[in-house]
Design an enzyme around this catalytic site. Structure first.
Site, PDB file in Angstrom:
ATOM      1  N   TYR A  16       0.838  -1.202   0.000  1.00 14.53           N
ATOM      2  CA  TYR A  16       0.000   0.000   0.000  1.00 14.53           C
ATOM      3  C   TYR A  16       0.877   1.258   0.000  1.00 14.53           C
ATOM      4  CZ  TYR A  16      -3.147   3.611   1.708  1.00 14.53           C
ATOM      5  OH  TYR A  16      -3.861   4.778   1.859  1.00 14.53           O
ATOM      6  N   GLU A  38     -11.940   4.993   4.548  1.00 15.14           N
ATOM      7  CA  GLU A  38     -11.440   5.917   5.574  1.00 15.14           C
ATOM      8  C   GLU A  38     -12.474   6.082   6.683  1.00 15.14           C
ATOM      9  OE1 GLU A  38      -8.490   7.025   6.064  1.00 15.14           O
ATOM     10  OE2 GLU A  38      -7.533   6.786   4.124  1.00 15.14           O
ATOM     11  N   TRP A  46      -5.397   1.552  10.191  1.00 13.67           N
ATOM     12  CA  TRP A  46      -5.553   1.459   8.741  1.00 13.67           C
ATOM     13  C   TRP A  46      -5.180   0.060   8.260  1.00 13.67           C
ATOM     14  CZ3 TRP A  46      -8.382   3.291   5.239  1.00 13.67           C
ATOM     15  CH2 TRP A  46      -8.060   3.215   3.884  1.00 13.67           C
TER      16      TRP A  46
END
Length: 184
Positions: A16, A38, A46
């Site tokens: 990522y 989000e 995350w």
């Protein structure tokens, strides 16, 4: 290769960081995906969301906003039973509300991309932080974005979530100056 200090050794995080975070996104579907993810991340890490991302794509019709906007209580109950996603009623319901608001923005502006990138005058901002601890949690731009999104009916779009979104979709490049991605 030197990476930002927040990037762990987890292969999902490395992938990522190296290939997505901070890279400008202009595709409406992908922008909507990041907005939903989000919001789902609020209060969690995350990495938790990244590990569930593929499950989210399957559960949420590959983030087709038109389909999600039509989700009813039966579909929401089904999603609440899906162990592959974050099973929070408010976050799931906000995805449906956000899909409706997203479609309204697209109708008004032609694309969500055109609307959302106005908060940085259509151009990615490149910051120059030496260490990730200096990265802000929010900025005047993310606060303005948050206010406007909320006014338009979006949920889970506080200024901190908006700034994380801006970082994720490359509206701001917050790779630290010692990171190999900083120069990209």
């Amino acid at each position: 290769m030197k990476r930002c200090g927040w990037c762990t050794t987890d292969p999902i995080y490395i992938e990522y960081h190296d290939k997505e975070w901070g890279r400008p996104v202009h595709d409406d579907r992908l922008l909507f995906e990041f907005l939903v993810l989000e919001g789902a991340q609020a209060g969690l890490s995350w990495l938790t969301v990244l590990k569930k991302r593929e499950n989210y794509r399957q559960a949420f019709d590959h983030f087709d906003a038109a389909k999600i906007a039509r989700y009813d209580n039966k579909k929401i109950k089904q999603l609440l039973k899906n162990k592959g996603i974050i099973r929070n009623r408010l976050k799931i319901a906000s995805s449906v509300a956000n899909a409706k608001a997203f479609l309204a923005v697209k109708k008004e502006f032609g694309t969500f991309n055109k609307y959302i990138w106005q908060f940085v005058d259509g151009k990615a901002q490149k910051n120059h932080f030496l260490h990730f601890k200096y990265l802000p949690a929010k900025t005047p731009q993310s606060e303005a974005m948050s206010r406007d999104l909320k006014k338009r009916g979006f949920n889970f779009v506080g200024p901190t979530i908006c700034y994380a979104f801006m970082q994720a979709v490359g509206m701001v490049n917050d790779h630290t100056t010692d990171c190999f991605c900083y120069r990209l």
